[in-house]
Scaffold this motif. Structure first.
Motif, PDB file in Angstrom:
ATOM      1  N   LEU A  79      13.603 -17.670 -42.784  1.00 40.47           N
ATOM      2  CA  LEU A  79      13.626 -17.406 -41.349  1.00 40.47           C
ATOM      3  C   LEU A  79      12.893 -16.122 -41.015  1.00 40.47           C
ATOM      4  O   LEU A  79      12.803 -15.203 -41.838  1.00 40.47           O
ATOM      5  CB  LEU A  79      15.052 -17.390 -40.808  1.00 40.47           C
ATOM      6  N   ILE A  80      12.346 -16.099 -39.804  1.00 33.64           N
ATOM      7  CA  ILE A  80      11.678 -14.913 -39.295  1.00 33.64           C
ATOM      8  C   ILE A  80      12.436 -14.416 -38.064  1.00 33.64           C
ATOM      9  O   ILE A  80      13.174 -15.165 -37.428  1.00 33.64           O
ATOM     10  CB  ILE A  80      10.205 -15.180 -38.929  1.00 33.64           C
ATOM     11  N   SER A  81      12.233 -13.158 -37.746  1.00 34.70           N
ATOM     12  CA  SER A  81      12.821 -12.607 -36.524  1.00 34.70           C
ATOM     13  C   SER A  81      11.936 -12.983 -35.342  1.00 34.70           C
ATOM     14  O   SER A  81      10.714 -13.022 -35.437  1.00 34.70           O
ATOM     15  CB  SER A  81      12.953 -11.089 -36.635  1.00 34.70           C
ATOM     16  N   GLY A  82      12.586 -13.278 -34.194  1.00 37.18           N
ATOM     17  CA  GLY A  82      11.865 -13.584 -32.970  1.00 37.18           C
ATOM     18  C   GLY A  82      11.960 -12.442 -31.977  1.00 37.18           C
ATOM     19  O   GLY A  82      12.506 -11.376 -32.283  1.00 37.18           O
ATOM     20  N   ASN A  83      11.461 -12.659 -30.765  1.00 31.56           N
ATOM     21  CA  ASN A  83      11.472 -11.577 -29.785  1.00 31.56           C
ATOM     22  C   ASN A  83      12.866 -11.285 -29.238  1.00 31.56           C
ATOM     23  O   ASN A  83      13.098 -10.228 -28.664  1.00 31.56           O
ATOM     24  CB  ASN A  83      10.502 -11.870 -28.630  1.00 31.56           C
ATOM     25  N   HIS A  84      13.824 -12.190 -29.423  1.00 31.38           N
ATOM     26  CA  HIS A  84      15.212 -11.913 -29.023  1.00 31.38           C
ATOM     27  C   HIS A  84      15.984 -11.185 -30.121  1.00 31.38           C
ATOM     28  O   HIS A  84      17.016 -10.592 -29.843  1.00 31.38           O
ATOM     29  CB  HIS A  84      15.938 -13.218 -28.685  1.00 31.38           C
ATOM     30  N   ASP A  85      15.530 -11.285 -31.350  1.00 30.62           N
ATOM     31  CA  ASP A  85      16.245 -10.695 -32.479  1.00 30.62           C
ATOM     32  C   ASP A  85      15.895  -9.216 -32.655  1.00 30.62           C
ATOM     33  O   ASP A  85      14.828  -8.763 -32.236  1.00 30.62           O
ATOM     34  CB  ASP A  85      15.875 -11.418 -33.784  1.00 30.62           C
ATOM     35  N   SER A  86      16.767  -8.488 -33.318  1.00 30.04           N
ATOM     36  CA  SER A  86      16.427  -7.171 -33.838  1.00 30.04           C
ATOM     37  C   SER A  86      15.988  -7.365 -35.286  1.00 30.04           C
ATOM     38  O   SER A  86      16.792  -7.749 -36.144  1.00 30.04           O
ATOM     39  CB  SER A  86      17.638  -6.237 -33.787  1.00 30.04           C
ATOM     40  N   ALA A  87      14.701  -7.118 -35.550  1.00 25.96           N
ATOM     41  CA  ALA A  87      14.186  -7.335 -36.905  1.00 25.96           C
ATOM     42  C   ALA A  87      14.931  -6.479 -37.919  1.00 25.96           C
ATOM     43  O   ALA A  87      15.254  -6.938 -39.028  1.00 25.96           O
ATOM     44  CB  ALA A  87      12.689  -7.024 -36.938  1.00 25.96           C
ATOM     45  N   GLN A  88      15.243  -5.235 -37.547  1.00 27.25           N
ATOM     46  CA  GLN A  88      15.912  -4.338 -38.490  1.00 27.25           C
ATOM     47  C   GLN A  88      17.325  -4.825 -38.813  1.00 27.25           C
ATOM     48  O   GLN A  88      17.746  -4.830 -39.976  1.00 27.25           O
ATOM     49  CB  GLN A  88      15.964  -2.917 -37.923  1.00 27.25           C
ATOM     50  N   ARG A  89      18.067  -5.240 -37.799  1.00 23.30           N
ATOM     51  CA  ARG A  89      19.433  -5.704 -38.044  1.00 23.30           C
ATOM     52  C   ARG A  89      19.430  -7.034 -38.790  1.00 23.30           C
ATOM     53  O   ARG A  89      20.216  -7.256 -39.702  1.00 23.30           O
ATOM     54  CB  ARG A  89      20.188  -5.846 -36.722  1.00 23.30           C
ATOM     55  N   LEU A  90      18.552  -7.951 -38.358  1.00 22.54           N
ATOM     56  CA  LEU A  90      18.516  -9.258 -39.000  1.00 22.54           C
ATOM     57  C   LEU A  90      18.096  -9.153 -40.453  1.00 22.54           C
ATOM     58  O   LEU A  90      18.587  -9.892 -41.319  1.00 22.54           O
ATOM     59  CB  LEU A  90      17.550 -10.172 -38.234  1.00 22.54           C
ATOM     60  N   GLY A  91      17.202  -8.219 -40.755  1.00 18.25           N
ATOM     61  CA  GLY A  91      16.685  -8.102 -42.119  1.00 18.25           C
ATOM     62  C   GLY A  91      17.525  -7.256 -43.044  1.00 18.25           C
ATOM     63  O   GLY A  91      17.208  -7.130 -44.236  1.00 18.25           O
ATOM     64  N   ALA A  92      18.604  -6.674 -42.526  1.00 13.66           N
ATOM     65  CA  ALA A  92      19.451  -5.834 -43.382  1.00 13.66           C
ATOM     66  C   ALA A  92      19.994  -6.647 -44.554  1.00 13.66           C
ATOM     67  O   ALA A  92      20.386  -7.801 -44.395  1.00 13.66           O
ATOM     68  CB  ALA A  92      20.604  -5.256 -42.555  1.00 13.66           C
ATOM     69  N   PHE A  93      19.983  -6.049 -45.736  1.00 14.44           N
ATOM     70  CA  PHE A  93      20.470  -6.679 -46.965  1.00 14.44           C
ATOM     71  C   PHE A  93      19.645  -7.921 -47.334  1.00 14.44           C
ATOM     72  O   PHE A  93      20.139  -8.836 -47.994  1.00 14.44           O
ATOM     73  CB  PHE A  93      21.954  -7.049 -46.851  1.00 14.44           C
ATOM     74  N   GLY A  94      18.368  -7.920 -46.901  1.00 13.07           N
ATOM     75  CA  GLY A  94      17.509  -9.054 -47.205  1.00 13.07           C
ATOM     76  C   GLY A  94      17.331  -9.289 -48.689  1.00 13.07           C
ATOM     77  O   GLY A  94      17.254 -10.430 -49.138  1.00 13.07           O
ATOM     78  N   GLY A  95      17.263  -8.204 -49.468  1.00 14.13           N
ATOM     79  CA  GLY A  95      17.100  -8.352 -50.913  1.00 14.13           C
ATOM     80  C   GLY A  95      18.274  -9.059 -51.553  1.00 14.13           C
ATOM     81  O   GLY A  95      18.107  -9.901 -52.446  1.00 14.13           O
ATOM     82  N   PHE A  96      19.482  -8.749 -51.089  1.00 18.87           N
ATOM     83  CA  PHE A  96      20.664  -9.413 -51.630  1.00 18.87           C
ATOM     84  C   PHE A  96      20.721 -10.867 -51.159  1.00 18.87           C
ATOM     85  O   PHE A  96      21.074 -11.768 -51.929  1.00 18.87           O
ATOM     86  CB  PHE A  96      21.926  -8.674 -51.177  1.00 18.87           C
ATOM     87  N   ALA A  97      20.375 -11.104 -49.888  1.00 13.73           N
ATOM     88  CA  ALA A  97      20.418 -12.469 -49.360  1.00 13.73           C
ATOM     89  C   ALA A  97      19.448 -13.384 -50.096  1.00 13.73           C
ATOM     90  O   ALA A  97      19.725 -14.564 -50.310  1.00 13.73           O
ATOM     91  CB  ALA A  97      20.102 -12.448 -47.863  1.00 13.73           C
ATOM     92  N   ARG A  98      18.291 -12.825 -50.498  1.00 15.39           N
ATOM     93  CA  ARG A  98      17.280 -13.636 -51.188  1.00 15.39           C
ATOM     94  C   ARG A  98      17.845 -14.245 -52.467  1.00 15.39           C
ATOM     95  O   ARG A  98      17.510 -15.386 -52.820  1.00 15.39           O
ATOM     96  CB  ARG A  98      16.063 -12.764 -51.499  1.00 15.39           C
ATOM     97  N   ALA A  99      18.703 -13.516 -53.146  1.00 15.41           N
ATOM     98  CA  ALA A  99      19.281 -14.030 -54.379  1.00 15.41           C
ATOM     99  C   ALA A  99      20.144 -15.260 -54.130  1.00 15.41           C
ATOM    100  O   ALA A  99      20.331 -16.092 -55.023  1.00 15.41           O
ATOM    101  CB  ALA A  99      20.114 -12.937 -55.057  1.00 15.41           C
ATOM    102  N   GLY A 100      20.652 -15.403 -52.911  1.00 13.84           N
ATOM    103  CA  GLY A 100      21.469 -16.559 -52.569  1.00 13.84           C
ATOM    104  C   GLY A 100      20.702 -17.656 -51.863  1.00 13.84           C
ATOM    105  O   GLY A 100      21.312 -18.598 -51.342  1.00 13.84           O
TER     106      GLY A 100
END
Length: 381
Positions: A79-100
């Protein structure tokens, strides 16, 4: 490789004040069944996961349950962030999420680094371009002498094509992008994606990849065989009443794009619009089919009925929007100077009531207006 293209979930959005979380969860959790039934390898979400940059706790919990169900059904999620999303908040802990198996593509600096998926034919490079707000993106991409959304997306695609070229022959490619591409048809529920500058992007900007999963516009649309909007999973404005909500099932073979199939989504509650006089709407049997719809009503009574929405909701409990356009009503614009010139305060107030309702105030209302005006004069003195 079988991919499911969706976008613009807007989890947490309301519809004319009505909470949609339960309906959103029902429709979106249903994607897990599609994943299982159609043997989907990855679900692509092309931006606007949430409806606001700081979603409510309930929206976050709902989204977590939906994504967990999709992942449990066997698909990776990109998933990507859109203009309604906060990219920084949505992407937090992205490295850990990738493992799942949850791949959060929210950083401009790494948009040319793909999520690498694989099938028996080899790798599929899945590039996520987060929504690029033009001015900050120009700085982040170190661009000078240009402006607008097309300039930053052109640079993003240049970097993606350069990375893809270095990977050699046989690597298939998918791009997720949140943009307004020329030829797309907008509805009333999308937010403008630029402030100043040009928001439209030419479809040729995305040349050179096998499939482009677009987000931002809320109606499913085909701009080219490989260039599509999935649209939002639910209708978020009455302008979408005729949309047939869907997702795209995208299949890649050894040579690239092999085919795209439309998969219709369920409609939790239909949208409808209706015009007429209030007594007709309340009594006519033909309108019974609208009683379970989200309803936008336009009243044509010559005089605005009292407590119209309350009365209408007794028959149409999901009526959420009301307009008043009296039969034969003039469309002339009322100008302030002309409306007040040569008139007393009482006459101006009477004229206002007449213009708003379609009928002058009665004796009781005149007395109330007079009392209010005199009270204001007394307090000023």
């Amino acid at each position: 490789m079988r991919l499911l293209h969706t976008s613009d979930w807007h989890v947490g959005r309301t519809f004319h004040g009505r909470d949609l979380l339960a309906e959103q969860e029902a429709v979106l959790t249903g994607l897990a069944d599609v994943v299982a039934d159609e043997r989907i390898d990855a679900v692509l979400i092309a931006g606007d996961l949430y409806d606001r940059a700081v979603p409510s706790a309930e929206a976050v919990e709902t989204c977590q349950r939906i994504l967990t169900a999709i992942r449990a059904a066997g698909a990776d999620i990109v998933l990507i962030s859109g203009n309604h999303d906060s990219a920084q908040r949505l992407g937090a802990f992205g490295g850990f999420a990738r493992a799942g198996g949850l791949h959060l593509c929210t950083r401009i600096a790494t948009l040319h680094q793909p999520v690498l998926l694989a099938d028996p034919h080899g790798p599929v490079a899945c590039y996520g371009i987060p929504y690029l707000d033009p001015d900050p993106a120009l700085h982040a991409l170190e661009l000078t002498g240009c402006r607008g959304h097309e300039a930053v997306l052109a640079e993003a695609m240049r970097r993606i094509r350069a990375d893809l070229a270095e990977r050699g022959e046989g690597v298939r490619s998918v791009v997720l992008s949140h943009a307004f591409v020329v030829g797309g048809e907008a509805s009333e529920s999308e937010r403008r994606i630029t402030v100043g500058g040009v928001e439209h992007v030419a479809g040729g900007t995305f040349d050179g990849v096998d499939y482009v999963a677009l987000g931002h516009l809320h109606g499913p649309q085909v701009l080219a065989e490989h260039l599509r909007y999935s649209g939002s999973p639910l209708a978020y404005s009455f302008s979408e009443a005729r949309h047939h909500k869907a997702v795209w099932l995208v299949e890649l073979d050894a040579n690239g794009l092999a085919g795209v199939e439309r998969k219709a989504l369920p409609v939790p509650r239909k949208l409808a619009t209706v015009t007429g006089r209030i007594e007709e709407l309340l009594s006519e049997p033909d309108y019974a089919e609208l009683e379970e719809c989200y309803l936008s009503l336009t009243l044509t009574d010559p005089v605005r009925p009292l407590e119209a929405m309350r009365r209408l909701q007794q028959r149409f409990p999901h009526a959420v929007h009301l307009d008043f356009k009296p039969d034969g009503g003039g469309e002339a614009e009322l100008r302030y100077v002309a409306a007040v010139r040569g008139r007393t305060d009482n006459q101006i107030a009477e004229r206002f009531v007449d213009d708003c309702r379609g009928a002058p105030p009665n004796e009781r209302e005149l007395a109330l207006l007079t009392s209010a005006i005199e009270s204001v004069r007394g307090s000023e003195a």
